[in-house]
Design an enzyme around this catalytic site. Structure first.
Site, PDB file in Angstrom:
ATOM      1  CE  LYS A   1      42.348  44.059  29.471  1.00 56.96           C
ATOM      2  NZ  LYS A   1      43.575  43.371  29.059  1.00 56.96           N
TER       3      LYS A   1
ATOM      4  CG  ASN B   1      36.926  43.563  35.280  1.00 52.91           C
ATOM      5  OD1 ASN B   1      36.807  42.257  35.209  1.00 52.91           O
ATOM      6  ND2 ASN B   1      37.953  44.292  34.831  1.00 52.91           N
TER       7      ASN B   1
ATOM      8  NE  ARG C   1      34.997  29.783  44.911  1.00 56.01           N
ATOM      9  CZ  ARG C   1      36.509  30.546  45.062  1.00 56.01           C
ATOM     10  NH1 ARG C   1      36.298  31.682  45.635  1.00 56.01           N
ATOM     11  NH2 ARG C   1      37.428  30.046  44.472  1.00 56.01           N
TER      12      ARG C   1
ATOM     13  CG  HIS D   1      42.206  47.077  33.260  1.00 52.99           C
ATOM     14  ND1 HIS D   1      43.754  47.112  33.036  1.00 52.99           N
ATOM     15  CD2 HIS D   1      41.794  45.884  33.370  1.00 52.99           C
ATOM     16  CE1 HIS D   1      43.789  45.766  33.542  1.00 52.99           C
ATOM     17  NE2 HIS D   1      42.790  45.151  33.752  1.00 52.99           N
TER      18      HIS D   1
ATOM     19  CG  ASP E   1      43.655  41.010  26.932  1.00 52.51           C
ATOM     20  OD1 ASP E   1      42.935  41.828  26.349  1.00 52.51           O
ATOM     21  OD2 ASP E   1      44.011  40.947  28.170  1.00 52.51           O
TER      22      ASP E   1
ATOM     23  CE1 TYR F   1      46.450  43.195  33.135  1.00 50.72           C
ATOM     24  CE2 TYR F   1      46.538  42.317  30.831  1.00 50.72           C
ATOM     25  CZ  TYR F   1      45.912  42.491  32.002  1.00 50.72           C
ATOM     26  OH  TYR F   1      44.253  42.154  32.004  1.00 50.72           O
TER      27      TYR F   1
END
Length: 322
Positions: A87, A167, A296, A120, A52, A57
């Site tokens: 992405k 996301n 969390r 992304h 990935d 990155y």
């Protein structure tokens, strides 16, 4: 030569198979390119088949060189034995920018296609930089419909075998599905024992979207992560009883929830340990113990929040799921 571990596969809604453990390549401390290529080659030798990456990155070129070397050395028989995911960065989330962005990624990877191409983040940044250093006032409204049309074009041009999102909340996936001709195959999200995503997992299952888990070990990145996850008492207790590491228990838990696990370690021994999560399982009482862990979200996404932007609060970004 070490025994190559076989990673289980899942069939995506696109009809393609995806290995359920991926090597992540995002790191605030990325090794030098040559060293990184060498690490990826080692990973392929060990049995990693799913990698990935993303333009942001800075690992696409090193990964591309590793793929070429693995093919040349016969570590894998053909390109289709590897599953490569990259992405679309937020500065390119516009209809006409999507295909050129993927072509640039393919150029860096030295490939004709990727197996999975993901949006992304569900947002648009008015800034050409492929960087997490975002000025919040540069976050502008995101054309989801137009961007997804661009993603579908990547599929139709055979530049991507499968397309998906990252996301995205349940609400955002619902919005996307209203206009999609090709549904997203994957939603890559933060998921771990400390952020279990039960509602999102259930929703994605109903819609036929496979969940992929980033940061399953908490991570300690500058912008994301849930540090201290491996010190959680329940994990340590289960690990001791099972003669496993807390990390292996945390990864096995994600896998048993029916998600793809994205691990990121460049340490040879830990890379091996991360693969050793498939020939044993967590029992019902152990799963119940993990369910009691306080929750969390590690990555709040504050970098995308601005009083004049589309997301004025963390709650708006995550549609209340914080």
């Amino acid at each position: 030569m070490e025994e190559v571990i076989q990673v289980p596969m899942a069939k995506l809604n696109s009809g393609h198979q995806m290995p359920l453990l991926a090597m992540g390549t995002a790191s605030p401390w990325l090794p030098e390119a040559e060293q990184l290529t060498s690490i990826f080659i080692d990973a392929i030798e060990m049995g990693y088949r799913h990698f990935d990456t993303a333009p942001i990155y800075g690992s696409e070129e090193a990964l591309g060189r590793a793929v070429a070397a693995a093919l040349q050395r016969g570590l894998v028989a053909s390109r289709d034995q590897l599953f490569i995911s990259t992405k679309l960065w937020c500065s390119e989330t516009e209809r006409h920018l999507v295909v050129p962005a993927l072509r640039r990624s393919l150029g860096r990877l030295g490939l004709d296609y990727v197996d999975l191409y993901l949006i992304h983040w569900p947002l648009r940044v008015n800034d050409a930089a492929e960087s997490f250093e975002i000025e919040t006032e540069n976050v502008i409204p995101f054309d989801m419909k137009g961007t997804w049309e661009g993603m579908e074009e990547c599929c139709n041009l055979n530049l991507a075998k499968s397309i998906g999102v990252s996301n995205f909340t349940s609400i955002k996936i619902s919005q996307l599905l209203q206009n999609a001709t090709i549904p997203p195959a994957v939603n890559q999200v933060e998921m771990s024992v400390a952020w279990q995503q039960a509602k999102l997992l259930e929703f994605c299952r109903e819609k036929g979207v496979y969940v992929s888990a980033w940061s399953p070990l908490g991570a300690n990145g500058a912008l994301w992560g849930n540090p201290g996850l491996l010190e959680i008492p329940q994990l340590k207790d289960i690990a001791m009883a099972k003669h496993k590491s807390p990390a292996q228990v945390a990864l096995r838990w994600v896998y048993q929830q029916g998600a793809c696990v994205i691990v990121r370690s460049f340490n040879h021994e830990r890379m091996k340990q991360n693969l050793q999560i498939f020939n044993w399982e967590l029992e019902e009482e152990e799963l119940a113990k993990i369910q009691q862990i306080p929750q969390r979200r590690g990555c709040k996404g504050e970098v995308f929040i601005h009083s004049n932007g589309p997301y004025k609060s963390v709650e708006e970004l995550w549609d209340g799921d914080v």
